[in-house]
Design a protein around this motif. Structure first.
Motif, PDB file in Angstrom:
ATOM      1  N   LEU A 281      -7.141   4.485  -3.434  1.00 22.51           N
ATOM      2  CA  LEU A 281      -6.035   4.817  -4.323  1.00 22.51           C
ATOM      3  C   LEU A 281      -4.822   5.134  -3.452  1.00 22.51           C
ATOM      4  O   LEU A 281      -4.880   6.074  -2.669  1.00 22.51           O
ATOM      5  N   VAL A 282      -3.765   4.344  -3.557  1.00 22.74           N
ATOM      6  CA  VAL A 282      -2.628   4.537  -2.657  1.00 22.74           C
ATOM      7  C   VAL A 282      -1.396   5.128  -3.341  1.00 22.74           C
ATOM      8  O   VAL A 282      -0.500   5.609  -2.663  1.00 22.74           O
ATOM      9  N   LYS A 283      -1.346   5.091  -4.672  1.00 21.94           N
ATOM     10  CA  LYS A 283      -0.201   5.652  -5.399  1.00 21.94           C
ATOM     11  C   LYS A 283      -0.668   6.070  -6.797  1.00 21.94           C
ATOM     12  O   LYS A 283      -1.435   5.356  -7.432  1.00 21.94           O
TER      13      LYS A 283
ATOM     14  N   GLU B 286     -12.353  -8.963  -3.073  1.00 17.59           N
ATOM     15  CA  GLU B 286     -11.314  -7.942  -2.913  1.00 17.59           C
ATOM     16  C   GLU B 286     -10.373  -8.010  -4.105  1.00 17.59           C
ATOM     17  O   GLU B 286     -10.198  -9.072  -4.699  1.00 17.59           O
ATOM     18  N   ALA B 287      -9.750  -6.862  -4.417  1.00 23.27           N
ATOM     19  CA  ALA B 287      -8.783  -6.823  -5.518  1.00 23.27           C
ATOM     20  C   ALA B 287      -7.658  -5.856  -5.201  1.00 23.27           C
ATOM     21  O   ALA B 287      -7.834  -4.920  -4.418  1.00 23.27           O
ATOM     22  N   GLN B 288      -6.532  -6.095  -5.846  1.00 24.94           N
ATOM     23  CA  GLN B 288      -5.392  -5.181  -5.773  1.00 24.94           C
ATOM     24  C   GLN B 288      -4.996  -4.805  -7.190  1.00 24.94           C
ATOM     25  O   GLN B 288      -5.019  -5.655  -8.095  1.00 24.94           O
ATOM     26  N   LEU B 289      -4.630  -3.534  -7.375  1.00 23.31           N
ATOM     27  CA  LEU B 289      -4.120  -3.043  -8.650  1.00 23.31           C
ATOM     28  C   LEU B 289      -2.615  -2.865  -8.485  1.00 23.31           C
ATOM     29  O   LEU B 289      -2.179  -2.045  -7.667  1.00 23.31           O
TER      30      LEU B 289
ATOM     31  N   LEU C   6       1.945  -1.515  -5.328  1.00 23.46           N
ATOM     32  CA  LEU C   6       0.501  -1.455  -5.122  1.00 23.46           C
ATOM     33  C   LEU C   6       0.030  -0.033  -5.442  1.00 23.46           C
ATOM     34  O   LEU C   6       0.512   0.928  -4.853  1.00 23.46           O
ATOM     35  N   TYR C   7      -0.886   0.085  -6.390  1.00 25.77           N
ATOM     36  CA  TYR C   7      -1.438   1.396  -6.770  1.00 25.77           C
ATOM     37  C   TYR C   7      -2.811   1.637  -6.146  1.00 25.77           C
ATOM     38  O   TYR C   7      -3.171   2.772  -5.869  1.00 25.77           O
ATOM     39  N   ALA C   8      -3.576   0.575  -5.946  1.00 20.39           N
ATOM     40  CA  ALA C   8      -4.903   0.708  -5.348  1.00 20.39           C
ATOM     41  C   ALA C   8      -5.385  -0.660  -4.883  1.00 20.39           C
ATOM     42  O   ALA C   8      -4.873  -1.692  -5.323  1.00 20.39           O
ATOM     43  N   HIS C   9      -6.372  -0.642  -3.990  1.00 20.16           N
ATOM     44  CA  HIS C   9      -7.063  -1.873  -3.631  1.00 20.16           C
ATOM     45  C   HIS C   9      -8.533  -1.558  -3.499  1.00 20.16           C
ATOM     46  O   HIS C   9      -8.920  -0.399  -3.305  1.00 20.16           O
ATOM     47  N   ALA C  10      -9.358  -2.576  -3.656  1.00 17.58           N
ATOM     48  CA  ALA C  10     -10.804  -2.348  -3.699  1.00 17.58           C
ATOM     49  C   ALA C  10     -11.541  -3.550  -3.135  1.00 17.58           C
ATOM     50  O   ALA C  10     -11.002  -4.654  -3.071  1.00 17.58           O
ATOM     51  N   SER C  11     -12.781  -3.289  -2.752  1.00 14.48           N
ATOM     52  CA  SER C  11     -13.660  -4.381  -2.328  1.00 14.48           C
ATOM     53  C   SER C  11     -15.041  -4.115  -2.896  1.00 14.48           C
ATOM     54  O   SER C  11     -15.395  -2.985  -3.221  1.00 14.48           O
ATOM     55  N   THR C  12     -15.799  -5.191  -3.026  1.00 14.53           N
ATOM     56  CA  THR C  12     -17.153  -5.075  -3.566  1.00 14.53           C
ATOM     57  C   THR C  12     -18.104  -5.968  -2.790  1.00 14.53           C
ATOM     58  O   THR C  12     -17.687  -6.957  -2.180  1.00 14.53           O
ATOM     59  N   ALA C  13     -19.367  -5.582  -2.815  1.00 14.72           N
ATOM     60  CA  ALA C  13     -20.461  -6.438  -2.372  1.00 14.72           C
ATOM     61  C   ALA C  13     -21.429  -6.510  -3.541  1.00 14.72           C
ATOM     62  O   ALA C  13     -21.813  -5.479  -4.107  1.00 14.72           O
ATOM     63  N   CYS C  14     -21.754  -7.728  -3.947  1.00 14.75           N
ATOM     64  CA  CYS C  14     -22.663  -7.939  -5.068  1.00 14.75           C
ATOM     65  C   CYS C  14     -23.907  -8.670  -4.603  1.00 14.75           C
ATOM     66  O   CYS C  14     -23.820  -9.588  -3.789  1.00 14.75           O
ATOM     67  N   LEU C  15     -25.051  -8.238  -5.129  1.00 20.62           N
ATOM     68  CA  LEU C  15     -26.300  -8.947  -4.881  1.00 20.62           C
ATOM     69  C   LEU C  15     -26.394 -10.085  -5.880  1.00 20.62           C
ATOM     70  O   LEU C  15     -26.133  -9.901  -7.072  1.00 20.62           O
ATOM     71  N   VAL C  16     -26.748 -11.272  -5.385  1.00 18.76           N
ATOM     72  CA  VAL C  16     -26.871 -12.465  -6.224  1.00 18.76           C
ATOM     73  C   VAL C  16     -28.348 -12.804  -6.337  1.00 18.76           C
ATOM     74  O   VAL C  16     -29.095 -12.714  -5.362  1.00 18.76           O
TER      75      VAL C  16
END
Length: 190
Positions: free
Chosen positions: A131-133, A159-162, A169-179
């Motif tokens: 969360l950056v702002k 990856e995503a940006q909000l 830019l209010y936030a950025h995120a990353s994920t790892a998903c099991l397939v």
């Protein structure tokens, strides 16, 4: 008015128009719920996401509860739009971090979903949000733009940006998903 302000206003107008069009399709569609196995059998993840966006497949109750929605999908891409409201505020008067995380997680998961072949599924194993702002309800809309970086047989990352309509830019995120392979809806039948 400065040109930056004009661009921001134009962008917000475009976002609101797109939201209205998607909402009309979804309201005219099958409504919220969970798709039955036969509704998604043989479909790629992208076809499922496109069906959801068209109102042909049920959409998640969660999005209505938290006032966000999918706006756009493509191969390895998902864009969600959210409306920060007073119902999302923490005791300090800014939007709760859980709301940021929910919008970002939804966009990230749906971006991964678009790359699933028929019969494959995924689950989030890791979500990291920065969360950056702060966001207050003065920010009329935000968008989570998620892109897949890697999609293999067992692991997908994204990856995503909000961002706001003015590019903040209010936030950025990353994920790892099991397939994984989804269980067959027909059991052992050929």
């Amino acid at each position: 008015m400065s040109s930056t302000s004009d661009t921001h206003h134009h962008t917000l107008e475009a976002w609101l128009a797109q939201e209205k069009a998607v909402r009309m399709r979804m309201d005219a569609g099958v409504g919220p719920g969970v798709a039955r196995p036969e509704q998604v059998a043989g479909k790629t993840g992208l076809e499922v996401m496109q069906g959801l966006l068209a109102g042909e497949l049920p959409h998640a109750h969660m999005a209505k509860t938290l006032d966000f929605m999918m706006i756009e999908v493509g191969p390895g891409l998902a864009i969600f739009q959210g409306t920060p409201g007073v119902q999302h505020l923490n005791p300090l008067g800014t939007v709760h971090g859980g709301w940021f995380a929910s919008v970002l997680d939804s966009a990230l998961g749906c971006a991964v979903h678009t790359l699933m072949p028929p019969g494959r599924g995924y689950t989030t194993a890791d979500l990291s949000v920065k969360l950056v702002k702060a966001i207050t309800p003065k920010v009329q809309r935000v968008r989570a733009v998620a892109k897949v970086l890697h999609c293999g047989r067992q692991l997908a990352t994204a990856e995503a940006q909000l961002v706001g309509p003015d590019g903040t830019l209010y936030a950025h995120a990353s994920t790892a998903c099991l397939v994984f392979e989804m269980p067959s809806p027909t059991g052992n039948k050929p």
